[in-house]
Design a protein around this motif. Structure first.
Motif, short mmCIF file in Angstrom:
data_model
loop_
_atom_site.label_atom_id
_atom_site.label_comp_id
_atom_site.label_asym_id
_atom_site.label_seq_id
_atom_site.Cartn_x
_atom_site.Cartn_y
_atom_site.Cartn_z
N VAL A 29 4.98 82.99 128.21
CA VAL A 29 5.83 83.43 127.11
C VAL A 29 5.86 84.95 127.12
CG1 VAL A 29 6.13 83.41 124.61
CG2 VAL A 29 5.17 81.42 125.76
N LEU A 30 7.05 85.51 127.19
CA LEU A 30 7.19 86.96 127.19
C LEU A 30 7.22 87.48 125.75
CD1 LEU A 30 9.86 87.51 129.97
CD2 LEU A 30 7.41 87.80 130.13
N THR A 31 6.40 88.47 125.49
CA THR A 31 6.38 89.11 124.16
C THR A 31 6.68 90.60 124.28
OG1 THR A 31 3.99 89.46 124.30
CG2 THR A 31 4.73 87.42 123.27
N LYS A 32 7.40 90.99 125.34
CA LYS A 32 7.63 92.41 125.59
C LYS A 32 8.49 93.08 124.53
CE LYS A 32 11.49 91.71 128.73
NZ LYS A 32 11.99 91.92 130.08
N ARG A 38 3.25 91.73 125.93
CA ARG A 38 2.88 91.36 127.29
C ARG A 38 3.20 89.89 127.50
NH1 ARG A 38 -3.35 91.68 125.51
NH2 ARG A 38 -3.44 89.63 124.58
N THR A 39 2.79 89.35 128.59
CA THR A 39 3.00 87.92 128.84
C THR A 39 1.82 87.14 128.32
OG1 THR A 39 4.28 88.43 130.82
CG2 THR A 39 3.44 86.20 130.62
N GLU A 40 2.11 86.16 127.52
CA GLU A 40 1.08 85.28 126.96
C GLU A 40 1.29 83.88 127.54
OE1 GLU A 40 -1.43 85.98 124.99
OE2 GLU A 40 -0.90 88.07 124.67
N ALA A 41 0.37 83.00 127.26
CA ALA A 41 0.50 81.61 127.71
C ALA A 41 0.53 80.69 126.51
CB ALA A 41 -0.65 81.25 128.62
N MET A 42 1.41 79.70 126.56
CA MET A 42 1.53 78.71 125.51
C MET A 42 1.24 77.34 126.13
SD MET A 42 4.91 77.64 123.38
CE MET A 42 5.55 76.66 124.72
#
Length: 69
Positions: A29-32, A38-42
């Motif tokens: 998951v992109l949170t830029k 940054r890139t997170e994981a879901m």
């Protein structure tokens, strides 16, 4: 329903039909767009996803059951 979520659930359902269980997976998951994003994981393997796989794998499930899942 986003195209990505449709593909994720399709892969999860295919795995469930092959092996009879939910696979532990993650979705980047992109949170830029957020401050210090940054890139997170879901994790898409939720109770709702499990229910959907169970209903779609049940030959006795009606169209209404499948839509509700």
């Amino acid at each position: 329903l986003s195209p990505d979520s449709f593909v994720q659930m399709s892969m999860m359902l295919a795995y469930y039909k092959l092996y009879g269980r939910i696979v532990c997976a993650y979705e980047p998951v992109l949170t830029k767009n957020f401050f210090h994003g940054r890139t997170e994981a879901m994790r898409p393997a939720t109770l709702e996803a499990k229910k959907l796989c169970e209903v779609f794998s049940d030959p006795k499930a009606s169209k209404e059951d499948k839509l509700a899942a």
